[in-house]
Design a protein around this motif. Structure first.
Motif, PDB file in Angstrom:
ATOM      1  N   ALA A   1       0.827  -1.207   0.000  1.00 23.06           N
ATOM      2  CA  ALA A   1       0.000   0.000   0.000  1.00 23.06           C
ATOM      3  C   ALA A   1       0.864   1.260   0.000  1.00 23.06           C
ATOM      4  O   ALA A   1       0.591   2.224  -0.738  1.00 23.06           O
ATOM      5  CB  ALA A   1      -0.919  -0.006   1.231  1.00 23.06           C
ATOM      6  N   ILE A   2       1.920   1.252   0.817  1.00 24.92           N
ATOM      7  CA  ILE A   2       2.800   2.433   0.854  1.00 24.92           C
ATOM      8  C   ILE A   2       3.507   2.613  -0.484  1.00 24.92           C
ATOM      9  O   ILE A   2       3.585   3.722  -1.032  1.00 24.92           O
ATOM     10  CB  ILE A   2       3.828   2.300   1.998  1.00 24.92           C
ATOM     11  N   ALA A   3       4.008   1.489  -1.024  1.00 18.37           N
ATOM     12  CA  ALA A   3       4.697   1.552  -2.316  1.00 18.37           C
ATOM     13  C   ALA A   3       3.770   2.133  -3.378  1.00 18.37           C
ATOM     14  O   ALA A   3       4.182   2.942  -4.219  1.00 18.37           O
ATOM     15  CB  ALA A   3       5.168   0.161  -2.730  1.00 18.37           C
ATOM     16  N   HIS A   4       2.493   1.757  -3.300  1.00 18.22           N
ATOM     17  CA  HIS A   4       1.497   2.240  -4.251  1.00 18.22           C
ATOM     18  C   HIS A   4       1.348   3.758  -4.148  1.00 18.22           C
ATOM     19  O   HIS A   4       1.324   4.473  -5.143  1.00 18.22           O
ATOM     20  CB  HIS A   4       0.146   1.563  -3.956  1.00 18.22           C
ATOM     21  N   ARG A   5       1.309   4.233  -2.888  1.00 18.50           N
ATOM     22  CA  ARG A   5       1.127   5.669  -2.684  1.00 18.50           C
ATOM     23  C   ARG A   5       2.354   6.440  -3.186  1.00 18.50           C
ATOM     24  O   ARG A   5       2.229   7.523  -3.771  1.00 18.50           O
ATOM     25  CB  ARG A   5       0.901   5.938  -1.185  1.00 18.50           C
ATOM     26  N   VAL A   6       3.535   5.841  -2.986  1.00 19.20           N
ATOM     27  CA  VAL A   6       4.757   6.491  -3.501  1.00 19.20           C
ATOM     28  C   VAL A   6       4.677   6.595  -5.018  1.00 19.20           C
ATOM     29  O   VAL A   6       4.949   7.643  -5.614  1.00 19.20           O
ATOM     30  CB  VAL A   6       6.008   5.705  -3.087  1.00 19.20           C
ATOM     31  N   ARG A   7       4.269   5.487  -5.642  1.00 16.52           N
ATOM     32  CA  ARG A   7       4.198   5.466  -7.108  1.00 16.52           C
ATOM     33  C   ARG A   7       3.193   6.495  -7.618  1.00 16.52           C
ATOM     34  O   ARG A   7       3.473   7.206  -8.590  1.00 16.52           O
ATOM     35  CB  ARG A   7       3.831   4.056  -7.588  1.00 16.52           C
ATOM     36  N   ASP A   8       2.057   6.593  -6.912  1.00 18.16           N
ATOM     37  CA  ASP A   8       1.066   7.603  -7.291  1.00 18.16           C
ATOM     38  C   ASP A   8       1.653   9.000  -7.192  1.00 18.16           C
ATOM     39  O   ASP A   8       1.446   9.840  -8.076  1.00 18.16           O
ATOM     40  CB  ASP A   8      -0.162   7.515  -6.361  1.00 18.16           C
ATOM     41  N   GLY A   9       2.390   9.228  -6.090  1.00 16.93           N
ATOM     42  CA  GLY A   9       3.010  10.543  -5.897  1.00 16.93           C
ATOM     43  C   GLY A   9       3.969  10.881  -7.024  1.00 16.93           C
ATOM     44  O   GLY A   9       3.998  12.001  -7.527  1.00 16.93           O
ATOM     45  N   LEU A  10       4.744   9.873  -7.408  1.00 15.84           N
ATOM     46  CA  LEU A  10       5.716  10.087  -8.484  1.00 15.84           C
ATOM     47  C   LEU A  10       5.005  10.393  -9.794  1.00 15.84           C
ATOM     48  O   LEU A  10       5.408  11.274 -10.549  1.00 15.84           O
ATOM     49  CB  LEU A  10       6.599   8.847  -8.651  1.00 15.84           C
ATOM     50  N   ARG A  11       3.901   9.659 -10.037  1.00 11.66           N
ATOM     51  CA  ARG A  11       3.174   9.834 -11.286  1.00 11.66           C
ATOM     52  C   ARG A  11       2.519  11.223 -11.329  1.00 11.66           C
ATOM     53  O   ARG A  11       2.556  11.904 -12.334  1.00 11.66           O
ATOM     54  CB  ARG A  11       2.110   8.745 -11.431  1.00 11.66           C
TER      55      ARG A  11
END
Lengths: 285, 266
Positions: free
Chosen positions: B249-259
């Protein structure tokens, strides 16, 4: 390893003999013509390789000259190559010490001081474009007029030639650490002196030895050139000069070979120190 | 250690920090309006594409760059005063060990510069060598060690003078995945034992999530912060925590932030 070295060496010797016969033949023919005699091929060979004042001395004549100069004379004799070699060597070493010392000091200045960085190098380059043969007599004369004679004027000329490779090499060597390494010392709040002694100086050592090898050979050239105008005071340069006055070609070639042996020896000594030092520092691989 | 819940004292505080480089092609905004506070003992990762200013921000904290706007305090003083007080150890991308010094000699370098006594130098070298699992390698030269071991030695060098803050700029970026996993695990253990405040620049999402208590997501042109994620993972982190749903879940949020950071560029 030995075979290719010996092959090249023997090719050189054969070519040299060939050239000696060819260049000295004219004298032999002239002598024969004067005596109204014919010259056979074997006579030609025998004569061209044994002349007293050949245009080009044969290898064995130079070898004999070297043997005579090194071993058949007292080392204090004016005909001894050891005597003359030592005079040249001492001026070379003094000039090398002054020149490489000055080179290192200038390089330290160039790296640490912006004004020196911008101003020293153009002067250093300009100094090397002036023919040393033009400078040498003036240095001798000027220094003699203020009472400085003997080894020092020759050492000055020698230093003049030898400081340049050291300045160029060491300015590069002191700047060889990467920006990251300098940043790292900044994070330790290191002083400039600490940065120099801990990083810049050790990092520059491979450059130092490379420069010193060039520099010591240049020192020898400088010392010999410094002996040409001084003439009678001895040294390999004086030996070359008197040899050319009196057409003593064997003497000239013996002095040249002595200089070459000296230069090779000096470069080899620096190479050995380089190897030992870099190995001790873990940089010898 | 449940101390994570307690309000921690602030060690690094940036307010509206900006850094503009003047170039021939006009000004480049390396950082704009960066505000962040880092508490004592936190493990903060900075992640983002190249040019997002993550390394620049770390270099500002280390006073290797000077911000052109905003305020920055480290240990309650200016970044440069903190540098002069030797408040942090810095680990660079490359190990940068001196080839002419042994491993112990390299670790001794900052200690010599800072004027520690010989006895204390030797004692500290032994201590940090064991912290990074390099006991017995002190007398080797750098070329005798693998890349991973060299980087561990460079971490030991940054730890040797025992600064409270450890700044690391993609320290494992040049190493292969397997070595990297091992070093990440070792770094967490080291962090738990020394309780240092760590700033860690990376471009690997799993690495950031695995290591950090706080993940700062950044985006380029101008370099700025787009998200700050407080990790919900426990401090005890075995490698297989990376398969847990919380991690994903955290990794997902990081990826969203990057995108998102990429998005408003197009």
């Amino acid at each position: 390893m030995l075979v290719p070295v010996l092959t090249v060496l023997s090719v050189i010797v054969v070519l040299w003999y060939g050239a000696a016969i060819w260049l000295n033949a004219q004298w032999t023919y002239d002598q024969a013509a004067r005596a109204g005699a014919e010259v056979s091929f074997s006579e030609l060979l025998a004569d061209t390789l044994t002349q007293d004042r050949p245009v080009l001395p044969a290898p064995h004549q130079v070898a004999a000259g070297l043997w005579d100069g090194f071993f058949a004379q007292k080392v204090t004799s004016k005909r001894s190559l050891v005597y003359h070699g030592w005079i040249t060597l001492s001026a070379t070493l003094l000039g090398f010490a002054i020149g490489s010392g000055a080179g290192i000091v200038l390089a330290v200045g160039i790296v640490h001081n912006r004004a020196m960085d911008l101003s020293v190098m153009p002067w250093a380059i300009a100094s090397q474009t002036i023919p040393i043969l033009a400078i040498a007599p003036m240095v001798i004369v000027v220094l003699a007029s203020v009472g400085v004679t003997g080894i020092l004027p020759k050492a000055v000329i020698s230093a003049y030639l030898s400081f340049f490779p050291v300045v160029v090499g060491m300015a590069k060597g002191f700047r060889s650490p990467r920006p990251m390494q300098l940043d790292q010392l900044r994070t330790y709040n290191a002083t400039r002196a600490q940065t120099f002694w801990k990083l810049r100086f050790p990092a520059s050592l491979p450059y130092l030895f490379a420069s010193l090898k060039v520099s010591v050979a240049a020192s020898l050239v400088g010392a010999i050139v410094g002996e040409l105008p001084a003439g009678g005071a001895g040294g390999l340069g004086a030996r070359l000069l008197s040899g050319s006055y009196y057409g003593q070609t064997i003497q000239i070639w013996s002095a040249l070979f002595t200089a070459a042996i000296l230069a090779a020896g000096l470069v080899m000594i620096i190479g050995a120190i380089e190897k030992a030092t870099l190995r001790r520092m873990g940089m010898g691989g | 250690m449940e101390a994570g819940r307690v309000r921690r004292e602030t060690v690094i505080e940036a307010r509206n920090l900006g850094l503009t480089f003047e170039t021939n092609d006009g000004p480049v905004h390396a950082l704009r309006d960066v505000s962040l506070s880092i508490g004592k003992g936190e493990f903060v990762s900075f992640i983002g594409p190249s040019g997002c200013g993550k390394t620049t921000f770390l270099r500002c904290i280390a006073a290797l760059e000077a911000p052109t706007a905003g305020t920055l305090s480290v240990n309650g003083m200016s970044a440069d005063a903190a540098r002069r007080a030797r408040a942090y150890g810095y680990v660079f991308q490359a190990a940068g060990l001196y080839p002419w010094r042994t491993i112990a000699g390299n670790i001794r370098l900052p200690l010599e510069i800072m004027g520690f006594s010989r006895a204390e130098q030797a004692e500290r070298v032994e201590k940090v060598l064991s912290l990074v699992d390099l006991e017995g390698f002190g007398r080797k030269f750098p070329w005798q060690l693998s890349g991973g071991m060299q980087q561990r030695a460079s971490i030991a060098r940054a730890l040797a003078f025992d600064a409270d803050i450890l700044l690391m700029d993609e320290p494992f970026g040049a190493l292969d995945e397997i070595v990297r996993d091992r070093l990440n695990e070792a770094l967490l253990k080291l962090w738990a034992r020394t309780e240092k405040t760590i700033g860690f620049v990376t471009h690997s999402i799993p690495e950031a999530v695995y290591l950090s208590t706080k993940i700062v997501v950044m985006s380029p042109r101008p370099g700025r912060i787009t998200d700050v994620i407080e990790s919900t993972l426990p401090r005890e982190r075995p490698l297989d925590i990376r398969d847990s749903s919380a991690f994903i879940a955290i990794a997902h949020r990081v990826r969203d932030g990057l995108r998102a950071g990429q998005g408003d560029e197009e």
